[in-house]
Enzyme design. Structure first.
Site, PDB file in Angstrom:
ATOM      1  N   THR A 122      11.279   4.349  10.676  1.00 33.87           N
ATOM      2  CA  THR A 122      12.689   3.096  10.916  1.00 33.87           C
ATOM      3  C   THR A 122      12.044   1.870   9.931  1.00 33.87           C
ATOM      4  O   THR A 122      10.992   1.193  10.185  1.00 33.87           O
ATOM      5  CB  THR A 122      12.928   2.962  12.484  1.00 33.87           C
ATOM      6  OG1 THR A 122      13.033   4.392  12.691  1.00 33.87           O
ATOM      7  CG2 THR A 122      13.718   2.019  11.957  1.00 33.87           C
ATOM      8  N   HIS A 135       4.748  -9.773   2.571  1.00 33.11           N
ATOM      9  CA  HIS A 135       3.698 -11.075   2.873  1.00 33.11           C
ATOM     10  C   HIS A 135       3.085 -11.901   2.023  1.00 33.11           C
ATOM     11  O   HIS A 135       2.472 -13.159   1.800  1.00 33.11           O
ATOM     12  CB  HIS A 135       3.316 -10.660   3.874  1.00 33.11           C
ATOM     13  CG  HIS A 135       1.282  -9.560   3.676  1.00 33.11           C
ATOM     14  ND1 HIS A 135       0.401 -10.036   3.436  1.00 33.11           N
ATOM     15  CD2 HIS A 135       2.203  -8.159   3.169  1.00 33.11           C
ATOM     16  CE1 HIS A 135      -0.548  -9.518   2.692  1.00 33.11           C
ATOM     17  NE2 HIS A 135       0.147  -8.589   2.498  1.00 33.11           N
ATOM     18  N   CYS A 176      -8.562  -7.032   3.632  1.00 28.44           N
ATOM     19  CA  CYS A 176      -7.867  -6.290   3.534  1.00 28.44           C
ATOM     20  C   CYS A 176      -8.973  -5.450   4.184  1.00 28.44           C
ATOM     21  O   CYS A 176      -8.837  -3.929   4.830  1.00 28.44           O
ATOM     22  CB  CYS A 176      -6.562  -5.120   2.950  1.00 28.44           C
ATOM     23  SG  CYS A 176      -6.110  -5.658   1.519  1.00 28.44           S
ATOM     24  N   ASN A 215      -6.087  -9.951  -7.031  1.00 28.13           N
ATOM     25  CA  ASN A 215      -6.161 -10.913  -6.361  1.00 28.13           C
ATOM     26  C   ASN A 215      -8.044 -11.267  -6.186  1.00 28.13           C
ATOM     27  O   ASN A 215      -7.390 -12.300  -5.008  1.00 28.13           O
ATOM     28  CB  ASN A 215      -5.375  -9.493  -4.784  1.00 28.13           C
ATOM     29  CG  ASN A 215      -6.917  -8.163  -5.026  1.00 28.13           C
ATOM     30  OD1 ASN A 215      -7.080  -7.638  -6.392  1.00 28.13           O
ATOM     31  ND2 ASN A 215      -7.536  -7.474  -3.473  1.00 28.13           N
ATOM     32  N   GLN A 244       0.533  -9.823  -6.429  1.00 24.48           N
ATOM     33  CA  GLN A 244       0.198 -10.951  -7.164  1.00 24.48           C
ATOM     34  C   GLN A 244       0.941 -11.827  -7.884  1.00 24.48           C
ATOM     35  O   GLN A 244       0.436 -13.304  -7.676  1.00 24.48           O
ATOM     36  CB  GLN A 244      -1.314 -10.981  -7.073  1.00 24.48           C
ATOM     37  CG  GLN A 244      -2.022 -10.520  -5.761  1.00 24.48           C
ATOM     38  CD  GLN A 244      -2.703 -11.647  -4.898  1.00 24.48           C
ATOM     39  OE1 GLN A 244      -2.541 -12.857  -4.795  1.00 24.48           O
ATOM     40  NE2 GLN A 244      -3.061 -10.669  -4.098  1.00 24.48           N
ATOM     41  N   SER A 284       5.386  -7.403  -2.244  1.00 23.21           N
ATOM     42  CA  SER A 284       4.835  -6.747  -1.158  1.00 23.21           C
ATOM     43  C   SER A 284       5.660  -8.473  -0.837  1.00 23.21           C
ATOM     44  O   SER A 284       5.151  -8.955  -1.102  1.00 23.21           O
ATOM     45  CB  SER A 284       2.769  -7.322  -1.014  1.00 23.21           C
ATOM     46  OG  SER A 284       3.336  -7.240   0.769  1.00 23.21           O
ATOM     47  N   THR A 301       0.772  -1.010   0.285  1.00 21.32           N
ATOM     48  CA  THR A 301       0.087  -0.116  -0.246  1.00 21.32           C
ATOM     49  C   THR A 301       0.732   1.095   0.046  1.00 21.32           C
ATOM     50  O   THR A 301       0.557   2.248  -0.793  1.00 21.32           O
ATOM     51  CB  THR A 301      -0.689   0.373   1.173  1.00 21.32           C
ATOM     52  OG1 THR A 301      -1.918  -0.995   1.100  1.00 21.32           O
ATOM     53  CG2 THR A 301      -1.730   1.366   1.345  1.00 21.32           C
TER      54      THR A 301
END
Ligand code: PLP
Length: 362
Positions: free
Chosen positions: A213, A177, A302, A127, A155, A175, A50
């Site tokens: 961070t 994950h 999400c 997705n 994806q 991404s 995102t």
């Protein structure tokens, strides 16, 4: 990841621990550069897809593209911001399989007057339905029209070969994950020399592209997972394992129930199945299967735990009855032979309890 956790330092600190953390992060950047066949310098780490998509969209906006063409089946991360940044954006239609209409795009690009610089925002694979978009064609025609492409490849990574998306976009987003690494890391991959507009001022991390961070252990995991999951061999094994289970699931459903399988007639990811049993509300299916021990989703996962009608399925032109009853089952690296049939048995038993008429008793 354990080694990265043991290092413990902040990669922006100049002391020894900080420099050690920075080394972990730069090693990860190099690994990802090798995996995705891009220069490490062109990778910006973010907190996930995102943030990477938003960074890309703000950066694209600063370049003054016009017109902006956004596919109707983009993830909410794109969809929600697109209307804020470009209230006048145009929607690229999709067909019943959620496949982006490249003929429409070609015709629209052909109408542009000389000097126009279009921006096309097109995902690599959907997705919800697993539909694999014709990214190669989209990029070729957009670049030929003097424009740029922003691609959400979340994806695709780990599910299609790297060669199917790398080099195919001016902004590419992945991404961690989605490839078996932990949540909390993602990356924006840009072409050399692309200016990134910082929309989150503060510490100036990632060469000033964003603040906050970095999640060093997640980034280390991201790179480690990418090195394993994104090789051609791994992608093929993943496709082989998941396609078998996915097909077994769908075939068992078709034998017993009036069911619509969305995207079945086009190229789609092996692991994704989007099925709709009209009359059985998606939210009820998700709950019934959850109680039976199976985790499926309605819409994208999400939406803060909310189960709502799928915008993607509606955009694909399906009627309300189908859109409100569509659920998605995803198979994965930890799927085992027989999972497809097991899920089908749970689905059919739940459907029967919900009063749907089965062709035979299960
Ligand atoms: N784009 C697609 C296609 C996705 O499937 C997702 C997450 O499911 C996202 C973007 C958002 O990714 P993240 O959760 O890393 O921000």
């Amino acid at each position: 990841m354990l080694a990265a956790l043991a290092v413990g330092g902040n990669p922006s600190s100049v002391h020894g621990e900080g420099r050690a953390a920075r080394r972990v992060m730069e090693d990860a950047r190099e690994t990802l550069g090798r995996v995705f066949e891009v220069r490490p310098d062109d990778i910006t780490f973010t907190s996930g897809a995102t943030e990477a998509l938003h960074l890309a969209m703000h950066s694209a906006r600063a370049q003054g593209f016009s017109p902006v063409l956004v596919s109707a089946v983009e993830h909410d991360a794109v969809w929600a911001l697109a209307s804020e940044l470009w209230p006048e954006f145009e929607t690229i239609p999709v067909d019943a399989s959620a496949l982006i209409d490249v003929d429409w795009l070609k015709a629209r690009l052909a109408t542009l007057s000389p000097g126009k610089r279009p921006l096309v925002i097109a995902q690599g694979a959907n997705n919800e339905t697993g539909t694999i978009q014709k990214l190669d064609a989209i990029t070729t025609m957009t670049r030929a029209a003097g424009g740029s492409v922003l691609c959400d490849a979340v994806q695709m990574a780990g599910k299609t070969k790297v060669s199917s998306f790398t080099g195919m976009a001016d902004w590419l987003v992945v991404s961690s994950h989605k490839i078996g690494a932990p949540m909390g890391a993602g990356a924006l991959i840009t072409l050399p020399g692309t200016a990134i507009v910082n929309v989150r001022p503060g510490g100036g991390q990632e060469r000033g592209a964003r603040a906050g961070t970095e999640n060093v252990p997640a980034i280390a995991g991201f790179a480690a997972a990418a090195a394993i999951a994104c090789t051609d061999n791994a992608v093929e094994s993943f496709a082989c394992l998941t396609t078998t289970e996915r097909n077994n699931f769908e075939q068992a459903l078709v034998r017993e129930l009036e069911i619509t399988i969305i995207g079945q007639s086009c190229r789609r990811l092996g692991n994704t199945s989007c099925v709709s049993a009209p009359g059985w509300e998606a939210a009820r299916q998700v709950m019934a299967l959850d109680l039976a021990g199976a985790a499926v989703s309605a819409g994208s996962a999400c939406s803060s735990g909310k189960v709502k009608t799928s915008r993607v399925i509606a955009a694909a032109g399906h009627d309300v009855a189908i859109a409100t009853s569509a659920i998605r089952a995803s198979f994965g690296w930890n799927s085992t032979p027989g999972d497809g049939e097991r899920l089908a048995r749970l689905y059919l038993a739940a459907a029967s309890r919900a009063g749907l008429k089965l062709h035979e008793k299960v």
